[in-house]
Design an enzyme around this catalytic site. Structure first.
Site, PDB file in Angstrom:
ATOM      1  N   CYS A  64       0.932  -1.191  -0.198  1.00 47.91           N
ATOM      2  CA  CYS A  64       0.131   0.116   0.015  1.00 47.91           C
ATOM      3  C   CYS A  64       1.002   1.207  -0.054  1.00 47.91           C
ATOM      4  O   CYS A  64       1.654   1.350   0.888  1.00 47.91           O
ATOM      5  CB  CYS A  64      -0.844   0.075   1.251  1.00 47.91           C
ATOM      6  SG  CYS A  64      -1.642   1.415   1.570  1.00 47.91           S
ATOM      7  N   CYS A 119      -3.232   7.620  -1.891  1.00 53.59           N
ATOM      8  CA  CYS A 119      -4.575   7.759  -2.420  1.00 53.59           C
ATOM      9  C   CYS A 119      -5.676   8.237  -1.688  1.00 53.59           C
ATOM     10  O   CYS A 119      -6.574   8.630  -2.126  1.00 53.59           O
ATOM     11  CB  CYS A 119      -5.028   6.130  -2.879  1.00 53.59           C
ATOM     12  SG  CYS A 119      -3.979   5.092  -3.533  1.00 53.59           S
ATOM     13  N   THR A 169      -4.265   5.277   7.278  1.00 51.62           N
ATOM     14  CA  THR A 169      -3.180   4.657   6.390  1.00 51.62           C
ATOM     15  C   THR A 169      -2.225   6.071   6.052  1.00 51.62           C
ATOM     16  O   THR A 169      -2.662   6.991   5.629  1.00 51.62           O
ATOM     17  CB  THR A 169      -3.664   4.501   4.833  1.00 51.62           C
ATOM     18  OG1 THR A 169      -4.643   3.146   5.378  1.00 51.62           O
ATOM     19  CG2 THR A 169      -2.828   4.012   3.934  1.00 51.62           C
ATOM     20  N   GLU A 224      -0.908   1.715   9.156  1.00 52.02           N
ATOM     21  CA  GLU A 224      -1.954   2.498   9.731  1.00 52.02           C
ATOM     22  C   GLU A 224      -1.506   2.842  11.123  1.00 52.02           C
ATOM     23  O   GLU A 224      -0.721   2.261  11.788  1.00 52.02           O
ATOM     24  CB  GLU A 224      -3.033   1.609   9.645  1.00 52.02           C
ATOM     25  CG  GLU A 224      -3.762   1.483   8.251  1.00 52.02           C
ATOM     26  CD  GLU A 224      -3.154   0.546   7.317  1.00 52.02           C
ATOM     27  OE1 GLU A 224      -2.274  -0.329   7.599  1.00 52.02           O
ATOM     28  OE2 GLU A 224      -3.229   0.976   6.019  1.00 52.02           O
ATOM     29  N   HIS A 246     -12.797   6.151  -3.307  1.00 52.33           N
ATOM     30  CA  HIS A 246     -11.747   5.135  -2.857  1.00 52.33           C
ATOM     31  C   HIS A 246     -12.011   3.617  -3.425  1.00 52.33           C
ATOM     32  O   HIS A 246     -11.366   2.825  -3.330  1.00 52.33           O
ATOM     33  CB  HIS A 246     -11.848   5.133  -1.275  1.00 52.33           C
ATOM     34  CG  HIS A 246     -10.706   4.885  -0.538  1.00 52.33           C
ATOM     35  ND1 HIS A 246      -9.193   5.276  -1.120  1.00 52.33           N
ATOM     36  CD2 HIS A 246     -10.507   4.082   0.420  1.00 52.33           C
ATOM     37  CE1 HIS A 246      -8.341   4.877  -0.343  1.00 52.33           C
ATOM     38  NE2 HIS A 246      -8.953   4.132   0.450  1.00 52.33           N
ATOM     39  N   TYR A 289      -9.164   0.925  -5.437  1.00 54.40           N
ATOM     40  CA  TYR A 289      -8.875  -0.492  -5.360  1.00 54.40           C
ATOM     41  C   TYR A 289      -8.787  -1.087  -6.464  1.00 54.40           C
ATOM     42  O   TYR A 289      -8.085  -2.045  -6.791  1.00 54.40           O
ATOM     43  CB  TYR A 289      -9.604  -1.070  -4.365  1.00 54.40           C
ATOM     44  CG  TYR A 289      -9.494  -0.433  -2.783  1.00 54.40           C
ATOM     45  CD1 TYR A 289      -8.512   0.436  -2.536  1.00 54.40           C
ATOM     46  CD2 TYR A 289     -10.273  -0.902  -1.783  1.00 54.40           C
ATOM     47  CE1 TYR A 289      -8.217   0.834  -1.317  1.00 54.40           C
ATOM     48  CE2 TYR A 289     -10.056  -0.637  -0.734  1.00 54.40           C
ATOM     49  CZ  TYR A 289      -9.200   0.365  -0.299  1.00 54.40           C
ATOM     50  OH  TYR A 289      -8.813   0.629   0.897  1.00 54.40           O
ATOM     51  N   CYS A 339      -4.605   0.039  -7.288  1.00 57.01           N
ATOM     52  CA  CYS A 339      -3.797  -0.313  -6.339  1.00 57.01           C
ATOM     53  C   CYS A 339      -3.569  -1.919  -6.194  1.00 57.01           C
ATOM     54  O   CYS A 339      -2.627  -2.512  -6.269  1.00 57.01           O
ATOM     55  CB  CYS A 339      -3.965   0.480  -5.263  1.00 57.01           C
ATOM     56  SG  CYS A 339      -5.113   0.047  -4.265  1.00 57.01           S
ATOM     57  N   GLU A 371      -7.254  -5.103   3.860  1.00 57.25           N
ATOM     58  CA  GLU A 371      -7.760  -3.552   3.431  1.00 57.25           C
ATOM     59  C   GLU A 371      -8.811  -3.932   2.350  1.00 57.25           C
ATOM     60  O   GLU A 371      -9.530  -3.022   2.033  1.00 57.25           O
ATOM     61  CB  GLU A 371      -6.620  -2.957   3.096  1.00 57.25           C
ATOM     62  CG  GLU A 371      -6.794  -1.287   2.622  1.00 57.25           C
ATOM     63  CD  GLU A 371      -5.620  -0.399   2.276  1.00 57.25           C
ATOM     64  OE1 GLU A 371      -4.649  -0.889   1.704  1.00 57.25           O
ATOM     65  OE2 GLU A 371      -5.548   0.737   2.786  1.00 57.25           O
TER      66      GLU A 371
END
Ligand SMILES: Cc1cc2nc3c(=O)[nH]c(=O)nc-3n(C[C@H](O)[C@H](O)[C@H](O)COP(=O)(O)OP(=O)(O)OC[C@H]3O[C@@H](n4cnc5c(N)ncnc54)[C@H](O)[C@@H]3O)c2cc1C
Length: 484
Positions: free
Chosen positions: A100, A104, A191, A258, A293, A297, A300, A448
């Protein structure tokens, strides 16, 4: 100077005075901490790639606010092409870090606050949007990393914010002043917080008239007085503390992180407030941020999936099974699942539309379908990777034993796969697969995927709401020649 180099970014973090706790201690120097550093390297990659002319179109764009060249992570999307390039950028960053890369969340928050503040102003004659535009110019001109902070601890999930036994379980305004507000509460699962210059806070749920104090959106520097972060543990994290560690961490250079970030009566000046009590716009902000968001995904996780598929294919080669038909079929299945996720990311971007404020928003139904698939496919891809890797992925001796002059030769001999491949390389690939499916990168690739941007049920609610079932019933009645 809107574009920072990788090195300038790292140096800029040294100037921050964030209060970060890990294993019960206040961390003096997060930048060089062995557990934190790999996560910093992942964000630093977003700067490094922007410096590379090969990736200029994907990684950079022109600010609609200043006309300057900016990193795409600071962009307010101006077209569906921008939305598509965002997904491509995220796939690229996933491929280069296999973890990660954290930047973003802020980008998705920018775009949600941008359009929601505009519509709040239309309804209330407030000036949130102008404030936010000024803030965005500051972020773009300084090429900042901004933590997107939505999730409150939430206490009893069945109760609204104002009905919680402890009101601090949702971040709230505890004092209103002429020059700003004082906020108290926390944001969970933050994050990239320790690697961020700023934190952009949003409400976490739709709200009713009693929840006015909780309907707050604002931004402050991450080292503002009163903010403390407690660093989250990850599977296998202390491996990074071992002496001369390399193979056993699986991914030596990169990672994610996180935090639980606490706001102990933090002052927010008026010019940094973008929503303050207009409860009916809390839901819009949540829905839009979640939509962006959920699109993210589809980029990413696909990039990280590319690395996992590559690692699985190599593990098969190193074991001498790459030509077996079931292995070939499993690799194809992994690719099929991964590209399906990418298709969803691209589709919700292509079908995006202009908001009233002028920025572009993804198609919400397709973004939710994208994320719903994300809650499943990376798990299936991981299952297939584990199948191909073989059990040695989790029973392999340590790197220390491998390096030991007495024990090492046994490992060299008995962990050998096909003749021409070095045992060490086989171990490296197996540890990488371990890292991505069970180790610290599994935080980003698996859990996640499940909960980030909302747990699966949150998408199902949105899918139900967005899909126009009434119209589908009409279509069926028409074909069946039913007249009512
Ligand atoms: C790795 C990771 C990174 C993240 N990064 C960020 C970040 O950068 N910024 C940020 O703001 N957030 C972040 N999140 C938070 C993420 O958005 C939340 O995890 C998600 O919204 C789910 O909330 P929760 O974890 O509190 O789970 P819970 O709310 O406890 O959910 C657990 C289960 O309970 C169900 N449930 C919850 N409430 C109800 C209810 N009222 N009625 C019925 N069922 C319910 C859920 O559907 C789910 O099945 C991250 C999460 C993860 C795991």
């Amino acid at each position: 100077m809107p574009l920072k180099t990788r090195e300038e970014y790292i140096e800029s973090l040294r100037g921050l005075k964030q209060k970060v706790y890990l294993f019960g201690e206040l961390i003096e120097n997060p930048v060089d901490h062995p557990i934190i550093r790999p996560s910093l390297n992942s964000i630093a990659m977003t700067y490094k790639l922007a410096e590379n002319p090969e990736y200029e179109e994907i990684m950079t764009t022109k600010s609609h606010l200043t006309g300057n060249k900016i990193n795409r992570f600071c962009n307010i999307h101006q077209s569906t092409k921008d939305l598509i390039n965002k997904v491509k950028m995220q796939r690229l960053c996933g491929q280069k870090t296999a973890s990660c890369f954290q930047r973003c969340v802020g980008m998705d928050a920018f775009n949600a606050v941008y359009s929601t503040s505009f519509e709040t102003d239309l309804a209330y004659k407030t000036d949130y949007h102008e404030r936010f535009k000024k803030y965005m110019i500051y972020v773009q001109d300084n090429d900042l990393v901004v933590d997107g902070a939505m999730t409150d601890p939430k206490g009893d999930r069945s109760l609204a914010p104002s009905k919680q036994e402890d009101l601090d379980l949702y971040l709230r305004v505890v004092e209103r002043r002429k020059d700003g507000v004082i906020v108290r509460g926390a944001k969970a699962h933050q994050t990239g917080m320790v690697n961020s210059h700023e934190i952009l806070v949003m409400p976490t749920v739709s709200m009713g008239p009693d929840d006015k104090d909780f309907a707050i959106s604002f931004s402050v520097p991450t080292d503002t007085e009163g903010i403390i972060s407690i660093y989250g543990r990850q599977s296998c994290d202390t491996r990074k503390l071992e002496k001369d560690i390399d193979i056993d961490v699986g991914n030596f250079n990169f990672g994610g992180h996180e935090t639980l970030t606490i706001f102990n009566d933090v002052f927010v000046p008026n010019e940094r407030i973008f929503l303050n009590g207009e409860v009916e716009f809390a839901g819009m902000l949540v829905e839009r941020f979640a939509g962006y968001h959920r699109q993210s995904y589809g980029g990413c996780k696909v990039g990280v999936g590319d690395v996992l598929i590559g690692a699985s294919a190599l593990a098969a080669e190193y074991n001498g099974v790459s030509k077996a038909s079931h292995i070939k079929d499993k690799i194809i299945e992994m690719i099929h699942l991964n590209e399906t996720l990418y298709s969803c990311g691209i589709a919700c971007s292509s079908e995006g539309e202009k908001t009233k404020s002028g920025n572009y928003q993804i198609d919400l139904l397709l973004a939710n379908v994208c994320k719903q698939n994300i809650t499943r496919f990376p798990y299936e891809i991981s299952r297939l990777a584990e199948d191909i890797a073989g059990g040695i992925m989790v029973t392999m001796p340590s790197e220390k034993d491998f390096r030991d002059p007495n024990i090492g030769p046994y490992i060299e001999k008995y962990l050998k796969g096909v003749g021409k491949v070095k045992t060490e390389n086989r171990m490296r690939i197996l540890r990488l697969i371990e890292n991505m499916t069970l180790g610290s990168a599994a935080v980003g690739y698996r859990t996640e995927s499940m909960h980030g941007a909302g747990s699966p049920q949150a998408q199902r609610i949105m899918i139900g709401r967005q899909s126009n079932l009434k119209e589908k019933k009409k279509l069926a009645m028409n074909i069946a020649r039913i007249e009512e």
